[in-house]
Enzyme design. Structure first.
Site, PDB file in Angstrom:
ATOM      1  N   SER A  14       0.792 -10.037  -0.272  1.00 40.36           N
ATOM      2  CA  SER A  14       0.485  -8.605  -0.264  1.00 40.36           C
ATOM      3  C   SER A  14       0.798  -7.880   1.028  1.00 40.36           C
ATOM      4  O   SER A  14       0.982  -6.661   1.017  1.00 40.36           O
ATOM      5  CB  SER A  14      -0.990  -8.396  -0.617  1.00 40.36           C
ATOM      6  OG  SER A  14      -1.818  -9.095   0.304  1.00 40.36           O
TER       7      SER A  14
ATOM      8  N   LYS B   2       0.806  -1.224   0.000  1.00 47.53           N
ATOM      9  CA  LYS B   2       0.000   0.000   0.000  1.00 47.53           C
ATOM     10  C   LYS B   2       0.842   1.278   0.000  1.00 47.53           C
ATOM     11  O   LYS B   2       0.362   2.344  -0.402  1.00 47.53           O
ATOM     12  CB  LYS B   2      -0.937  -0.003   1.205  1.00 47.53           C
ATOM     13  CG  LYS B   2      -2.107  -0.980   1.109  1.00 47.53           C
ATOM     14  CD  LYS B   2      -3.149  -0.510   0.133  1.00 47.53           C
ATOM     15  CE  LYS B   2      -4.416  -1.341   0.217  1.00 47.53           C
ATOM     16  NZ  LYS B   2      -5.491  -0.832  -0.665  1.00 47.53           N
TER      17      LYS B   2
END
Length: 417
Positions: free
Chosen positions: A310, A55
């Protein structure tokens, strides 16, 4: 409607921008999974960023693109997870004032992490019980004070930032990628990868993976229109959204090879396997791409496969729940209402004659009621093999101990786990 993909030129520019704060993450073969699936299984370690998720890429690219006037007014976001930490770090690094709205139920660990990354540049506001409550408040502040809202996924600059994962992958592999598995929450990372691979490696099959309890992208693709889910299971918090982005839906709908879901319990077993066997810590969303591999076992045999891990922002206080869900998925943990006769020795009989030699009681709630011949107890039993369940139930019924089986009764079962 024309689908708007970020250009390779803009993604390349984003890569140069984020290199200030994000190193190239490793791409390494996992021998264990390669042996299991008779394929080359490569893990893209996005969990190794300083904020422990990809992110940071999108958040930093978006905030860096703002005008001087926008930066002076400050930015706002709503998030209870990785996006908040990415925005917080970007604000601190760039010297920009940021306000981050989080639901009041956000775990303390996530709040503290966000504070740490943002330092004195970030103000955290706890608002409402859900992300929607926090997001509404964030948007109201933006409108009132003319601040810039940093969306977690439905923004072209965010997508460009996430797309830099794809540019790195293209340069890291020695041979073309046949299959690329990516977790899908709002769809920002998947959209970015699609934008890169459709231009630079169009034969690569990109497969999106969602938790079964929050199939927002799969539902939308199936219906052909971006669809808001009424309810979701929030356990895989990094990939559980009621509605994906309009931009991201358009891209994923037009380019993803497949969109699939994985049960939350299976994700939990993958988290435990990665930790126990590979010394890799991942959050639930980070385990999605590994969890789905057995579904494609025939297709990926002999192929070059990349799974993106992720993120690794996993709160250690969730370990007990993760183990519980994994056991339930593996049909090794079972809950019953057991009717004990109100006589001395009933519990001993249950333990000695009813339970198998490898069965273990892990939960027991019982209150003696002198006015009844039988009194119910809620009993949780962990089995060594799922095949031991039916014989156990038959022994309970034969000796009149069986009351009810709770695993398949969600209205009752939700109060136990």
């Amino acid at each position: 409607m024309e689908v708007k993909f970020p250009s390779i030129k803009d993604i390349t520019k984003a890569l140069k921008t984020i290199r200030q704060v994000a190193d190239i993450t490793p791409l390494s073969e996992n021998i264990r999974y390669s042996n299991i699936y008779d394929a080359t299984i490569l893990l893209k370690r996005e969990d190794l960023h300083r904020v422990r998720s990809y992110k940071i890429r999108g958040a930093f690219n978006k905030i860096s693109s703002l005008s001087k006037e926008q930066m002076e007014k400050g930015v706002v976001c709503a998030s209870a997870g990785n996006h908040a930490q990415g925005v917080a770090f970007a604000c601190f690094y760039l010297g920009i004032e940021g306000t981050i709205y989080m639901p009041s139920v956000t775990p303390k660990q996530k709040i503290e992490q966000t504070k740490m990354f943002g330092g004195d540049k970030v103000r955290i506001v706890l608002e409402g019980d859900t992300f929607d409550d926090a997001s509404k408040a964030a948007m109201e502040l933006c409108e009132k004070e003319q601040k810039t809202y940093i969306h977690p996924f439905d923004d072209l600059k965010i997508i460009e930032g996430q797309a830099t994962v794809g540019l790195e992958l293209i340069k890291q592999v020695s041979k073309p990628i046949d299959y690329l598995f990516v977790a899908v929450g709002g769809g920002g990372l998947a959209s970015g990868l699609c934008s890169v691979f459709k231009e630079l490696s169009p034969d690569t099959k990109i497969i999106g993976v969602e938790p079964a309890g929050a199939p927002s992208m799969k539902t939308s693709i199936k219906k052909g229109i971006n669809t808001t889910l009424k309810q979701i299971d929030k356990f895989v918090d990094g990939a559980a959204v009621k509605r994906v982005g309009d931009l991201t839906f358009a891209i994923c709908n037009s380019y993803l090879y497949d969109m699939v879901t994985v049960p939350e319990g299976k994700v939990c077993q993958t988290i435990l396997d990665l930790y126990n066997r590979d010394a890799i810590v991942v959050e639930p969303a980070g385990a999605l791409t590994i969890s789905v591999l057995d579904t494609f076992k025939k297709e990926i045999k002999g192929k070059n496969v990349v799974c993106i891990l992720s993120g690794s922002n996993n709160d250690i206080t969730r370990t007990a729940e993760i183990k519980e869900r994994a056991l339930l998925f593996g049909k090794l943990k079972h809950y019953f209402i057991v009717r004990f006769p109100q006589r001395p020795g009933a519990l001993k009989q249950f333990v000695v004659e009813i339970l198998g030699p490898n069965d273990d009681i892990t939960h027991f709630e019982y209150s003696k009621k002198s006015s009844k011949e039988n009194a119910p107890a809620i009993v949780g039993i962990e089995l060594k093999s799922s095949e031991d369940l039916e014989p156990l139930i038959q022994r309970m019924k034969a000796e009149n101990f069986f009351g009810d089986y709770l695993n398949d009764k969600p209205d009752l079962f939700q109060y136990l786990i």
